[in-house]
Enzyme design. Structure first.
Site, PDB file in Angstrom:
ATOM      1  N   GLU A 122       0.037  16.491 -12.241  1.00 41.77           N
ATOM      2  CA  GLU A 122       0.904  17.643 -12.030  1.00 41.77           C
ATOM      3  C   GLU A 122       2.136  17.242 -11.222  1.00 41.77           C
ATOM      4  O   GLU A 122       2.004  16.725 -10.109  1.00 41.77           O
ATOM      5  CB  GLU A 122       0.157  18.758 -11.287  1.00 41.77           C
ATOM      6  CG  GLU A 122      -0.871  19.465 -12.136  1.00 41.77           C
ATOM      7  CD  GLU A 122      -1.431  20.710 -11.465  1.00 41.77           C
ATOM      8  OE1 GLU A 122      -2.035  21.523 -12.177  1.00 41.77           O
ATOM      9  OE2 GLU A 122      -1.261  20.876 -10.241  1.00 41.77           O
ATOM     10  N   CYS A 123       3.302  17.472 -11.776  1.00 42.47           N
ATOM     11  CA  CYS A 123       4.578  17.306 -11.089  1.00 42.47           C
ATOM     12  C   CYS A 123       4.732  15.879 -10.553  1.00 42.47           C
ATOM     13  O   CYS A 123       5.041  14.967 -11.309  1.00 42.47           O
ATOM     14  CB  CYS A 123       4.725  18.348  -9.987  1.00 42.47           C
ATOM     15  SG  CYS A 123       6.436  18.596  -9.449  1.00 42.47           S
ATOM     16  N   ALA A 124       4.489  15.648  -9.284  1.00 40.47           N
ATOM     17  CA  ALA A 124       4.603  14.296  -8.738  1.00 40.47           C
ATOM     18  C   ALA A 124       3.690  13.332  -9.478  1.00 40.47           C
ATOM     19  O   ALA A 124       4.042  12.173  -9.720  1.00 40.47           O
ATOM     20  CB  ALA A 124       4.263  14.299  -7.250  1.00 40.47           C
ATOM     21  N   SER A 178       2.394  17.336 -16.516  1.00 35.96           N
ATOM     22  CA  SER A 178       3.335  18.448 -16.576  1.00 35.96           C
ATOM     23  C   SER A 178       3.939  18.713 -15.203  1.00 35.96           C
ATOM     24  O   SER A 178       3.348  18.360 -14.176  1.00 35.96           O
ATOM     25  CB  SER A 178       2.609  19.708 -17.067  1.00 35.96           C
ATOM     26  OG  SER A 178       3.394  20.865 -16.897  1.00 35.96           O
TER      27      SER A 178
END
Length: 839
Positions: free
Chosen positions: A342-344, A443
């Site tokens: 997720e993200c990072a 994502s």
């Protein structure tokens, strides 16, 4: 089930009122009393719960109706209050303004919404620095806006004086709202920030010491007994505690046989919800946290990978340096290891971020942008993915400043998009290994598995299947952890030596708390940012310096012919060296390195005159006499790195026929009244250099000016390239000369003085020699090894052996808030104790 749980929501009329500092302070102060405090945060924020956990010793929880559904909010509060043991009180920190929730939803997921769902009384935290009796009117409006809400008290923050506080207190009493405490403006309680918000607690080495001070200050200013009385008035909760257990089949393995899920942690990956790990365990998985910055291999027996959020762009260099882990992780993921990012975490799977090589699992790169992407999102799975069946709809949030290229979700080499958002495709869903089942779900979207337990079910099933197939990440032999940035000056630009053009920014490294750079804050103030944004609409036009020049002249009460705007102080020194070409220049040391470097580059190397640091580095009459024969003299006032403020009368003695006196006043704007400035009056033979970059936090804009003798200014102007100063710098200069800016600087001056006094007192109490400073930094003799020890403990400080007259036992420390300073001092105590133990 009925649960007796005293509780309170600490909210505010708007963001920036100080509710995080007060909330963490209250939690720490109550915990210091021996109470079990269950902390919680309204909204999706990952960072505040880290401080909550540090303050209370219990897991920080998030209460977000959007992410988990309104029906789960109270049960999750009860679960947090019962785990691992029953709590005495729950303290819930609000989000934004009291009634601010998701736009267009009448305050859904706001602090007020959560207070209503949990039947909790509200105590407001209100910044009163810019008003008095009007505060009570605002509180009255908040109190009556929603009759279901119980606004039971208020904490007044940033009072200017006892008289000011008394005025506000009486107005609040008039409307029947108890004032539980007043925090003065100089209470010394604050938490440092970063580009995405507060600095995560995991990144603040020795943060425990800062919380001890915060607890002490909070207890001194807030009536904790009154707060507990309000919390005790909350009605019992009839909600069953939330359970992390799966809705359907029981886990297939447990205990020592549970498949290991490697969970990214450490300084770079601090964003994950506590319930995520609880749900993994309830599904027969064993999450094991590893640090991608320091650990050379994945945990032994890894069968799946969970990469949450954090700040990989901040730690990019350190992450990229851990090549052994990156190689192992890439091989494991491309072999089919079930992976959620997720993200990072998604960024860590890319080829590179800001030019730093990462794992290369996904065929894309990312870079920081100026745009913050932030908000709640609804998403749909476009196809069957590792986490969801096609058509599954979830709620989440985005929180990042990076952009990916190719854009996340374009499908090129990365399979399908992970989610479809309102704005389009997002992320990557890819199949690796020998099968066709998707194994990677990456994502930008953060989801809370408690709100969508089917995501946890699907991930657990894939992990158990992988374990059954024997898919496991190969473990490398145990190796020592790499020491990152052990030397910050091994190779300076242009082959310079450490004593030549070594600046504080060379000391700053990934994850280090910055005491090395004298820039006041990490971002310019809001009003200046607004002014600078307006300039971009006119960026097609060439810079015109006339308005800003006139503003500087008016501010200093000089003729416009006495003012030259420059591309920072560095350009000013370069122009002085090239235009004046002195035959016998002298630089008074210890001193900022740029004047020496500029003179050397111009072919006019300066003689160094070194002031005696042991006697305070003051300019005495003997020093003045020693400068006979110099045709150009340069010194700072207050001087970098000593912070010494020389009397104007003493500087006047340096003026002489045929001599140019150059005074670097880069930090004079933070001296009350600028009392010893040489600007004004007869400035024949005098040039004064000023810089806006440090005080206004615009080091990247480079705005400065040189003022003084009109004939000398004309000589410098003739050497300056056309359009040398860009439009942003011109606007920053114009704004800094306005009356509102002057009022802002006056506040910063007062704050800097108080914070410097705290740092000075802390150093002296440890028996350390400290020079009396009038600047936003101090020079202290801390002994050999302290600079490196601080760095190892997570603090960047400015080494002083690069300044003539100083050696490695000295460091320059930028002034920071008292809490951060206390953490620095605690780290020094640990260094000193370790030395005593070794001896």
């Amino acid at each position: 089930m009925v649960t007796r749980l005293p509780r309170v929501v600490l909210a505010a009329p708007a963001s920036g009122q100080g509710k995080t500092t007060v909330s963490v302070g209250v939690m720490a102060a109550l915990a210091a009393r021996g109470l079990q405090v269950a902390p919680a945060k309204v909204g999706p924020d990952f960072i505040d719960p880290g401080y909550h956990a540090l303050a209370t010793g219990r897991v920080g929880r998030n209460l977000d109706p959007w992410l988990v559904g309104p029906e789960r909010v109270a049960p999750m509060l009860v679960h947090g209050a019962m785990t691992p043991a029953p709590a005495d009180v729950a303290v819930i920190e609000g989000v934004m303004g009291l009634f601010d929730g998701r736009l267009g939803t009448e305050g859904f997921a706001s602090s007020a919404h959560v207070a209503t769902l949990t039947h909790s009384p509200v105590v407001l935290v209100v910044d009163i620095s810019s008003s008095s009796r009007s505060v009570a009117a605002s509180i009255h409006g908040l109190r009556t806006f929603d009759p279901q809400l119980d606004v039971a008290g208020v904490v007044l923050n940033k009072a200017g004086s006892e008289r000011h506080a008394g005025e506000v207190r009486r107005a609040c009493e008039r409307i029947g709202v108890p004032v539980l405490g007043v925090l003065p403006r100089d209470a010394g309680v604050s938490v440092p920030s970063r580009h995405l918000g507060l600095v995560p607690a995991d990144e603040r080495d020795a943060a425990r010491a800062t919380l001890d001070r915060l607890a002490e200050r909070t207890a001194a200013h807030i009536d904790l007994d009154a707060l507990l009385e309000i919390a005790s008035g909350a009605p019992d909760l009839a909600d069953e505690p939330w359970s992390p257990a799966p809705m359907s089949a029981a886990p297939t393995t447990a205990g020592r046989d549970a498949p290991v899920v490697a969970v990214a942690g450490g300084r770079a990956f601090t964003f994950r919800y506590a319930e995520t790990l609880e749900m993994m365990r309830a599904r027969g998985l064993e999450p094991v946290v590893f640090d991608p910055v320091r650990d050379r291999a994945l945990p032994a027996g890894t069968r799946a990978l969970y990469l949450g959020g954090g700040f990989p762009e901040v730690h990019a260099r350190s992450l990229a340096a851990n090549t052994s882990l990156l190689a192992q992780l890439r091989d494991a993921v491309t072999s089919g290891l079930p992976t959620v990012a997720e993200c990072a975490g998604m960024l860590y799977l890319l080829e590179a971020v800001d030019g730093h090589r990462f794992s290369g699992v996904l065929p894309a790169t990312a870079a920081m942008s100026s745009r913050l992407t932030l908000g709640y999102r609804e998403a749909e799975a476009p196809v069957d993915t590792l986490l969801a069946d096609a058509g599954t709809r979830v709620r989440g949030h985005e929180f990042h400043r990076t952009l990916t290229t190719p854009a996340a979700g374009d499908g090129e080499g990365g399979g399908h998009a992970a989610w479809l958002l309102d704005a389009g495709a997002d992320g990557f869903s890819a199949a690796h290994g020998s099968g066709s089942e998707p194994t990677v779900h990456a994502s930008y979207l953060h989801t809370h598995w408690a709100g969508h337990p089917e995501l946890a079910d699907r991930f657990a099933a894939a992990t158990h299947r992988a374990a059954g197939l024997g898919l496991v990440a190969t473990t490398l032999p145990s190796l020592p952890r790499p020491r990152v940035d052990a030397r910050v000056d091994a190779a300076l630009p242009g082959g310079a030596t450490p004593g030549d053009e070594h600046h504080g920014d060379a000391e700053v490294g990934d994850g280090l708390v910055d005491f090395a750079v004298n820039v006041r804050a990490i971002t310019p103030p809001a009003n200046l940012r607004h002014a600078l944004r307006g300039v971009l609409d006119e960026a097609a036009h060439y810079p015109d310096a006339r308005t800003a020049t006139d503003a500087v002249a008016a501010h200093h009460r000089l003729a416009r012919e006495q003012v030259l705007l420059t591309n920072g102080a560095a350009e000013a020194f370069t122009l002085i060296a090239r235009a004046l070409a002195p035959r016998a220049p002298v630089v008074v040391h210890p001193q900022f390195s740029e004047p020496d470097a500029a003179l050397r580059r111009a072919g006019c190397p300066a003689r160094a005159h070194v002031l005696d640091v042991r006697s305070g580095a003051h300019l005495g009459d003997a020093d003045v006499a020693a400068l006979d024969g110099a045709d150009l003299v340069v010194l700072g006032n207050p001087t970098n790195p000593t912070g010494v403020l020389h009397p104007r009368a003493q500087l006047e003695k340096l003026r002489g026929s045929g001599r140019v006196l150059v005074v670097d006043e880069a930090f004079m704007d933070l001296v009350p009244g600028e009392s010893e400035s040489l600007i004004g009056g007869d400035m024949t033979g005098v040039l004064v250099v000023r810089s806006l970059t440090k005080t206004w936090s615009i080091a990247g804009v480079r705005a400065g000016h040189v003022v003084g003798d009109a004939a000398l200014i004309a000589t410098l102007r003739a050497q300056q390239p056309h359009w040398s100063v860009n439009s942003l710098a011109l606007e920053a200069t114009r704004y800094a000369m306005t009356a509102p800016a002057a009022r802002q600087v006056a506040e910063w001056t007062e704050e800097t003085s108080q914070w410097r006094e705290h740092l000075d007192r802390g150093l002296r109490s440890r028996g350390l020699p400290v020079l009396a400073s009038a600047a936003p930094f101090v020079l202290a003799r801390v002994g050999a090894g302290a600079h490196a020890a601080w760095r190892d403990a997570g603090f960047a400080t400015r080494r002083a052996d690069t300044f003539p007259g100083l050696d490695g036992s000295w460091v320059r420390l930028a002034v920071r808030d008292p809490l951060t300073t206390d953490a620095l001092l605690t780290a020094f105590d640990a260094f000193r104790q370790s030395g005593e133990a070794a001896s």
